[in-house]
Scaffold this motif. Structure first.
Motif, short mmCIF file in Angstrom:
data_model
loop_
_atom_site.label_atom_id
_atom_site.label_comp_id
_atom_site.label_asym_id
_atom_site.label_seq_id
_atom_site.Cartn_x
_atom_site.Cartn_y
_atom_site.Cartn_z
N PHE A 1 33.95 24.61 78.73
CA PHE A 1 34.53 25.16 77.52
C PHE A 1 35.32 26.41 77.88
O PHE A 1 34.83 27.27 78.61
CB PHE A 1 33.44 25.55 76.51
CG PHE A 1 32.66 24.38 75.98
CD1 PHE A 1 33.14 23.66 74.91
CD2 PHE A 1 31.45 24.02 76.54
CE1 PHE A 1 32.42 22.58 74.40
CE2 PHE A 1 30.73 22.95 76.05
CZ PHE A 1 31.21 22.23 74.97
N GLU A 2 36.52 26.53 77.35
CA GLU A 2 37.30 27.75 77.48
C GLU A 2 36.67 28.81 76.58
O GLU A 2 35.83 28.50 75.72
CB GLU A 2 38.75 27.50 77.05
CG GLU A 2 39.46 26.43 77.85
CD GLU A 2 39.69 26.81 79.30
OE1 GLU A 2 39.89 28.01 79.58
OE2 GLU A 2 39.66 25.91 80.16
N THR A 3 37.08 30.05 76.73
CA THR A 3 36.49 31.15 75.97
C THR A 3 36.58 30.92 74.46
O THR A 3 35.60 31.12 73.74
CB THR A 3 37.15 32.48 76.34
OG1 THR A 3 36.98 32.70 77.74
CG2 THR A 3 36.54 33.64 75.58
N ASP A 4 37.73 30.47 73.98
CA ASP A 4 37.86 30.25 72.53
C ASP A 4 37.04 29.06 72.05
O ASP A 4 36.63 29.00 70.90
CB ASP A 4 39.33 30.09 72.13
CG ASP A 4 40.02 28.92 72.82
OD1 ASP A 4 39.63 28.58 73.96
OD2 ASP A 4 40.94 28.35 72.22
N GLU A 5 36.75 28.11 72.94
CA GLU A 5 35.98 26.94 72.56
C GLU A 5 34.47 27.22 72.49
O GLU A 5 33.74 26.48 71.84
CB GLU A 5 36.24 25.79 73.53
CG GLU A 5 37.65 25.28 73.48
CD GLU A 5 38.00 24.34 74.61
OE1 GLU A 5 38.84 23.45 74.38
OE2 GLU A 5 37.45 24.49 75.72
N ILE A 6 34.02 28.29 73.13
CA ILE A 6 32.60 28.64 73.07
C ILE A 6 32.22 28.96 71.62
O ILE A 6 31.11 28.63 71.17
CB ILE A 6 32.24 29.80 74.04
CG1 ILE A 6 30.73 29.91 74.23
CG2 ILE A 6 32.78 31.12 73.58
CD1 ILE A 6 30.17 28.95 75.20
N VAL A 7 33.13 29.53 70.87
CA VAL A 7 32.89 29.80 69.46
C VAL A 7 32.80 28.48 68.69
O VAL A 7 31.93 28.31 67.83
CB VAL A 7 33.99 30.71 68.87
CG1 VAL A 7 33.87 30.84 67.37
CG2 VAL A 7 33.95 32.08 69.54
#
Length: 137
Positions: free
Chosen positions: A20-26
């Motif tokens: 997961f990319e950083t924005d996808e962790i949310v």
């Protein structure tokens, strides 16, 4: 986000990772939170894409009834560039049940495993997750 098989040859259990990319962790936190608490919201397209990748990479074992007597190794890793969720084949079925729980509130799933994943996420990505709106924590 990308679902990958990380180990298969010569071992008894296939192993996988979802990057997961950083924005996808949310996005994934919102899915897990909604499954656990039935509050907040999540991106339905994100969940659909994740589930379709899991079906494609993991296959039919994803739909099998997970065993309760498996050693739980599922965990989050911070690689610096991505956040990876590492798990084995039996845990994949449990993870799939959690994802289904977001789409179909009331479906049975391993709430302890889900809470463990959410707690680990808060440890590895506190800045990203603490900045979410209060309604979705």
């Amino acid at each position: 986000m990308e679902v990958k098989e990380t180990a298969a040859c010569g071992i008894s259990l296939r192993e996988f990772a979802i990057e997961f990319e950083t924005d996808e962790i949310v996005d994934i936190y919102r899915v897990l939170n909604y499954a656990q608490n039935e509050s907040g919201f999540y991106d339905e397209d994100f969940l659909e894409e994740l589930k379709s990748q899991m079906v494609y990479i993991i296959g039919p074992s994803l739909e099998e009834e997970p065993s309760d007597d498996i050693e739980e190794t599922i965990h989050w890793e911070d690689t610096g560039a991505t956040y990876n969720l590492a798990f084995n084949e039996p845990e994949a079925a449990k993870l799939n049940q959690i994802l289904n729980g977001a789409e179909n509130p009331g479906d049975a799933f391993d709430k302890e495993m889900n809470q463990k994943l959410m707690d680990q996420m808060m440890e590895i990505a506190p800045t990203a997750l603490e900045n979410m709106t209060a309604i979705n924590r």
